[in-house]
Design a protein around this motif. Structure first.
Motif, PDB file in Angstrom:
ATOM      1  N   THR A  17       8.831  54.356  -1.856  1.00  0.00           N
ATOM      2  CA  THR A  17       8.105  53.345  -1.978  1.00  0.00           C
ATOM      3  C   THR A  17       7.890  53.181  -3.631  1.00  0.00           C
ATOM      4  N   ASP A  18       7.552  51.858  -4.263  1.00  0.00           N
ATOM      5  CA  ASP A  18       7.163  51.658  -5.624  1.00  0.00           C
ATOM      6  C   ASP A  18       6.057  52.138  -5.958  1.00  0.00           C
ATOM      7  N   LYS A  19       5.377  52.667  -4.877  1.00  0.00           N
ATOM      8  CA  LYS A  19       3.764  53.109  -5.236  1.00  0.00           C
ATOM      9  C   LYS A  19       4.002  54.743  -5.656  1.00  0.00           C
ATOM     10  N   ALA A  20       5.328  55.342  -5.630  1.00  0.00           N
ATOM     11  CA  ALA A  20       5.453  56.551  -5.924  1.00  0.00           C
ATOM     12  C   ALA A  20       5.617  56.617  -7.555  1.00  0.00           C
ATOM     13  N   VAL A  21       5.540  55.769  -8.315  1.00  0.00           N
ATOM     14  CA  VAL A  21       6.000  55.627  -9.555  1.00  0.00           C
ATOM     15  C   VAL A  21       4.528  55.642 -10.165  1.00  0.00           C
ATOM     16  N   ARG A  22       3.996  56.552 -11.220  1.00  0.00           N
ATOM     17  CA  ARG A  22       2.863  56.732 -11.474  1.00  0.00           C
ATOM     18  C   ARG A  22       1.793  56.534 -10.714  1.00  0.00           C
ATOM     19  N   PRO A  23       1.629  57.259  -9.686  1.00  0.00           N
ATOM     20  CA  PRO A  23       0.566  56.654  -8.491  1.00  0.00           C
ATOM     21  C   PRO A  23      -0.594  56.853  -8.778  1.00  0.00           C
ATOM     22  N   THR A  24      -1.401  55.911  -8.295  1.00  0.00           N
ATOM     23  CA  THR A  24      -3.079  55.838  -8.551  1.00  0.00           C
ATOM     24  C   THR A  24      -3.623  55.950  -7.385  1.00  0.00           C
ATOM     25  N   ASN A  25      -3.093  56.171  -6.203  1.00  0.00           N
ATOM     26  CA  ASN A  25      -3.507  56.395  -4.912  1.00  0.00           C
ATOM     27  C   ASN A  25      -2.909  57.458  -4.276  1.00  0.00           C
ATOM     28  N   VAL A  26      -3.541  58.233  -3.049  1.00  0.00           N
ATOM     29  CA  VAL A  26      -3.125  59.192  -2.184  1.00  0.00           C
ATOM     30  C   VAL A  26      -1.818  58.852  -1.583  1.00  0.00           C
ATOM     31  N   MET A  27      -1.547  57.847  -1.265  1.00  0.00           N
ATOM     32  CA  MET A  27      -0.415  57.413  -0.591  1.00  0.00           C
ATOM     33  C   MET A  27       0.796  57.413  -1.455  1.00  0.00           C
ATOM     34  N   GLY A  28       0.665  56.567  -2.562  1.00  0.00           N
ATOM     35  CA  GLY A  28       1.763  56.810  -3.517  1.00  0.00           C
ATOM     36  C   GLY A  28       2.018  58.181  -4.218  1.00  0.00           C
ATOM     37  N   ALA A  29       1.005  59.130  -4.236  1.00  0.00           N
ATOM     38  CA  ALA A  29       1.083  60.485  -4.702  1.00  0.00           C
ATOM     39  C   ALA A  29       1.954  61.295  -3.660  1.00  0.00           C
ATOM     40  N   THR A  30       1.307  61.050  -2.266  1.00  0.00           N
ATOM     41  CA  THR A  30       2.325  61.694  -1.400  1.00  0.00           C
ATOM     42  C   THR A  30       3.718  61.491  -1.200  1.00  0.00           C
ATOM     43  N   LYS A  31       4.048  60.359  -1.417  1.00  0.00           N
ATOM     44  CA  LYS A  31       5.576  59.685  -1.545  1.00  0.00           C
ATOM     45  C   LYS A  31       6.142  60.255  -2.751  1.00  0.00           C
ATOM     46  N   ARG A  32       5.580  60.303  -3.827  1.00  0.00           N
ATOM     47  CA  ARG A  32       5.996  60.933  -4.828  1.00  0.00           C
ATOM     48  C   ARG A  32       6.549  62.189  -4.688  1.00  0.00           C
ATOM     49  N   TRP A  33       5.558  63.061  -3.909  1.00  0.00           N
ATOM     50  CA  TRP A  33       5.778  64.681  -3.427  1.00  0.00           C
ATOM     51  C   TRP A  33       6.926  64.721  -2.451  1.00  0.00           C
ATOM     52  N   ALA A  34       6.966  63.558  -1.600  1.00  0.00           N
ATOM     53  CA  ALA A  34       8.307  63.603  -0.781  1.00  0.00           C
ATOM     54  C   ALA A  34       9.568  63.281  -1.351  1.00  0.00           C
ATOM     55  N   GLU A  35       9.363  62.456  -2.421  1.00  0.00           N
ATOM     56  CA  GLU A  35      10.925  62.446  -3.443  1.00  0.00           C
ATOM     57  C   GLU A  35      11.289  63.795  -3.920  1.00  0.00           C
ATOM     58  N   LEU A  36      10.312  64.627  -4.340  1.00  0.00           N
ATOM     59  CA  LEU A  36      10.458  65.835  -5.269  1.00  0.00           C
ATOM     60  C   LEU A  36      10.993  66.738  -3.912  1.00  0.00           C
ATOM     61  N   VAL A  37      10.491  66.660  -2.891  1.00  0.00           N
ATOM     62  CA  VAL A  37      11.011  67.691  -1.963  1.00  0.00           C
ATOM     63  C   VAL A  37      12.312  67.458  -1.514  1.00  0.00           C
ATOM     64  N   VAL A  38      12.679  66.295  -1.198  1.00  0.00           N
ATOM     65  CA  VAL A  38      14.086  65.690  -0.987  1.00  0.00           C
ATOM     66  C   VAL A  38      15.046  66.674  -2.220  1.00  0.00           C
ATOM     67  N   ARG A  39      14.602  66.062  -3.356  1.00  0.00           N
ATOM     68  CA  ARG A  39      15.332  66.560  -4.265  1.00  0.00           C
ATOM     69  C   ARG A  39      15.518  68.239  -4.474  1.00  0.00           C
ATOM     70  N   HIS A  40      14.554  68.499  -4.278  1.00  0.00           N
ATOM     71  CA  HIS A  40      14.575  70.118  -3.963  1.00  0.00           C
ATOM     72  C   HIS A  40      15.414  70.557  -2.915  1.00  0.00           C
ATOM     73  N   CYS A  41      15.621  69.898  -1.827  1.00  0.00           N
ATOM     74  CA  CYS A  41      16.667  70.278  -0.879  1.00  0.00           C
ATOM     75  C   CYS A  41      18.090  70.062  -1.191  1.00  0.00           C
ATOM     76  N   ALA A  42      18.387  68.802  -2.097  1.00  0.00           N
ATOM     77  CA  ALA A  42      19.495  68.288  -2.549  1.00  0.00           C
ATOM     78  C   ALA A  42      19.972  69.480  -3.538  1.00  0.00           C
ATOM     79  N   ASP A  43      19.092  69.975  -4.310  1.00  0.00           N
ATOM     80  CA  ASP A  43      19.441  71.196  -5.253  1.00  0.00           C
ATOM     81  C   ASP A  43      20.095  72.259  -4.630  1.00  0.00           C
ATOM     82  N   ALA A  44      19.243  72.519  -3.536  1.00  0.00           N
ATOM     83  CA  ALA A  44      19.469  73.851  -2.685  1.00  0.00           C
ATOM     84  C   ALA A  44      21.046  73.703  -1.983  1.00  0.00           C
TER      85      ALA A  44
END
Length: 621
Positions: A412-439
């Motif tokens: 979601t676009d709320k993952a960009v510089r998030p100001t709420n918990v939902m946006g922050a959790t989706k940003r973490w989800a993006e980082l998790v997926v990128r971490h698996c891609a690197d692996a």
């Protein structure tokens, strides 16, 4: 007999109808003047030369006045009752002009013209001119309508589609086409298919003179931006608006009344549509085993509908909500040549996720399962983190271990510089997926993990559009948190199609951004939805309106403006015009595993304060 007369009149050219009406008015007014003299002077009145001149001059003055007042533009069968006021005005003006001109010309002494004659002429003339029109309307055309009121419509667009639509409406017999509206000046003032063409700005007069209550937009080849402009132009008038579907959605060359639809909120976005690339869709879906998490949600269910059209070898529906799972399975499982497997469970259940991936040999995962309602996740941060962060970690890690070829996270676009918990959790989800891609890249497995980020989808569960619809049905008010708030919007179908195509474009570790067009003011969206419902906005300037918009103030964690990019300059184009690839700012800058361990510790302790602090601290680095 009446039907035969009506059919004969309908076949006459419009110009001939006007000539007949002018001749009738001229003859009638001359007879009215003779009757006025007879009533004033008694049965012994005998008209002489001067009287003949007077009887001829009255119509000569009245006809140009009637033309100026538009009495010959209004078609009798569409004549609204309020047209009587126009007829009354025209008779007043023509009577005064006639008397004044006679006095100036000294055709006869004013004293020789009894003062009661002009008054009688006006009264009887009004009855004859107005009565003849309404009598013709109700005697000749009212029987054709039966007991129901048949609406008068105008068709926007005098092209081929418009002409075919007019013929279809005539055949159907449930509407009278009063006019065409068209921006082509070469057509304006002409008759097309027996219907006069006017400029769109003339709609106000058509509403007043013809009683037009509905406009049907029949320009199927027009782009989204032009459709939005046309709607904005028409919505200024008190008419219902319908439209033909896009030209690509219509069957071979025939436009029928059953294909008319209400203007949808999608039509107001002004977004230009780019057709889906069938090669990308086929590459991603055809013949493959696909799992969709959150399959019963707004995006998940639309993904499933697109997937079944491209014939996968198997589709696994993974959903935590029992009723939502039942609904989507029932909707999809009709005459399919491949198995559709419903799985009831949460993505946080690691054993279930691993078993399902292995049991069905899943090749592609679309991960759409998430808690996404901003205020609810803000009020329940523990569950938001458990589902959105660790649920994503569970299914992404399981997909990596099971050898899943493609994994696509719906973000979601709320993952960009998030100001709420939902946006922050989706940003973490993006980082998790990128971490698996690197692996996966480090192991050389060839697996491709990516995330697709986009804004709001119209009509999705919990979004503003269904909320506004409910509030309109309830009579208002529509609640708006801030006048200046804007959001990006696209249709659910467009978003789902682009997600599938983005998965096919993935090279591993990508973060795709869907082109959302220009942001939309929520205030404008609310006003448009009120107009779409055929209602009016209540405001200090219009206190008699139907629906009020009430500003309630921003909610916790809510942004005025959403962003799609951390750095827009680093977004590159792909072969699909609506899909961009972000190349910077998408990797974790710290130790993600350690950060996840710390976040999990706060979650297990149910320490909301520590959890919120860690949630935002890591992604702000």
């Amino acid at each position: 007999m009446l039907i035969a007369i009506r059919n004969f009149i309908n076949k006459l050219p419009r110009r001939w109808k006007q000539v007949i009406l002018v001749a009738f008015d001229a003859t009638s007014l001359a007879l009215v003047l003779w009757l006025s003299y007879s009533l004033r002077l008694g049965p012994g009145f005998r008209s002489e030369g001067v009287h003949h001149l007077l009887m001829a001059s009255a119509p000569m003055v009245a006809i140009p006045v009637f033309l100026r007042f538009g009495l010959y533009r209004a078609v009798i069968r569409y004549l609204p009752e309020r047209a009587l006021w126009t007829i009354l005005q025209a008779m007043v003006v023509s009577t005064l002009l006639w008397v004044f001109l006679l006095f100036l010309a000294e055709a006869t002494r004013f004293g020789a013209l009894p003062r009661s004659v002009p008054l009688l002429y006006f009264l009887i003339g009004t009855i004859v001119i107005g009565g003849s029109r309404f009598a013709a309307k109700y005697l000749l055309w009212a029987p054709a309508r039966g007991s129901l009121s048949i609406p008068e419509v105008a068709v926007y667009g005098a092209g081929t589609a418009g002409r075919q639509l007019v013929n279809a409406l005539r055949t159907q017999g449930n509407s009278f086409v009063a006019a065409f509206l068209d921006e082509d000046r070469s057509l304006q003032g002409r008759d097309v298919a027996g219907v006069r063409v006017y400029a769109p700005s003339y709609l106000g007069r058509l509403v007043a003179d013809h009683g037009v209550k509905e406009v049907i937009i029949s320009v199927p080849g027009t782009g989204a931006a032009d459709r939005a402009r046309i709607f904005a132009q028409l919505s200024q008038f008190p008419v219902k608006i319908r439209t033909l579907p896009a030209i690509t959605d219509l069957a071979a060359g025939k436009y029928v009344v059953s294909q008319l639809r209400e203007i949808d909120i999608d039509d107001l976005l002004g977004r230009s549509s780019v057709p889906a690339d069938p090669d990308l869709l086929q590459t991603m879906i055809a013949g493959r085993v696909i799992l969709v998490s959150g399959a019963g949600g707004s995006i998940g269910s639309e993904l499933c509908r697109i997937i079944v059209r491209w014939q996968p070898s198997k589709l696994v529906l993974f959903e935590a909500n029992e009723f939502a799972l039942y609904e989507i399975e029932r909707a999809l499982n009709k005459d399919q040549s491949f198995p559709i497997v419903p799985v009831l469970g949460s993505v946080t259940d690691a054993r279930l996720v691993k078993r399902v991936l292995a049991q069905h040999a899943v090749e592609v995962v679309f991960h759409a399962a998430a808690h996404k309602h901003v205020p609810l996740v803000e009020a329940n941060p523990l569950e938001g983190v458990r589902n959105n962060v660790f649920g994503t970690r569970t299914i992404a890690q399981a997909a990596l271990d099971a050898g899943v070829k493609n994994f696509i996270l719906v973000s979601t676009d709320k993952a960009v510089r998030p100001t709420n918990v939902m946006g922050a959790t989706k940003r973490w989800a993006e980082l998790v997926v990128r971490h698996c891609a690197d692996a996966a890249a480090a192991k050389g497995t060839g697996q491709r993990f990516c995330a697709v980020r986009f804004g709001n989808v119209l009509g999705s569960n919990g979004s503003v559009v269904p909320l506004f619809r409910e509030q309109i049905i309830a009579g208002g008010p529509l609640t708006l948190t801030d006048e200046a708030m804007t959001r990006y919007f696209m249709s659910i179908h467009e978003a789902a199609e682009l997600i599938v195509q983005a998965g096919a474009l993935s090279e591993g570790g990508d973060l795709f951004l869907l082109e959302m067009g220009e942001p939309v003011r929520i205030r404008s969206l609310a006003e448009n939805m009120i107009r779409l419902a055929g209602l009016t906005l209540r405001s200090p300037e219009h206190p008699d309106g139907d629906i009020e918009i009430k500003v309630t103030g921003s909610r916790p964690g809510e942004k005025l403006y959403e962003e799609l990019f951390y750095d827009p300059s680093q977004a590159s184009r792909t072969k699909q015009a609506k899909i961009l690839r972000s190349t910077v700012g998408e990797k974790a800058t710290g130790d993600l595993d350690a950060a996840l361990a710390g976040l999990n510790g706060a979650l297990e302790r149910e320490d909301e304060t520590s959890l919120r602090k860690q949630l935002f601290a890591f992604i702000e680095n």
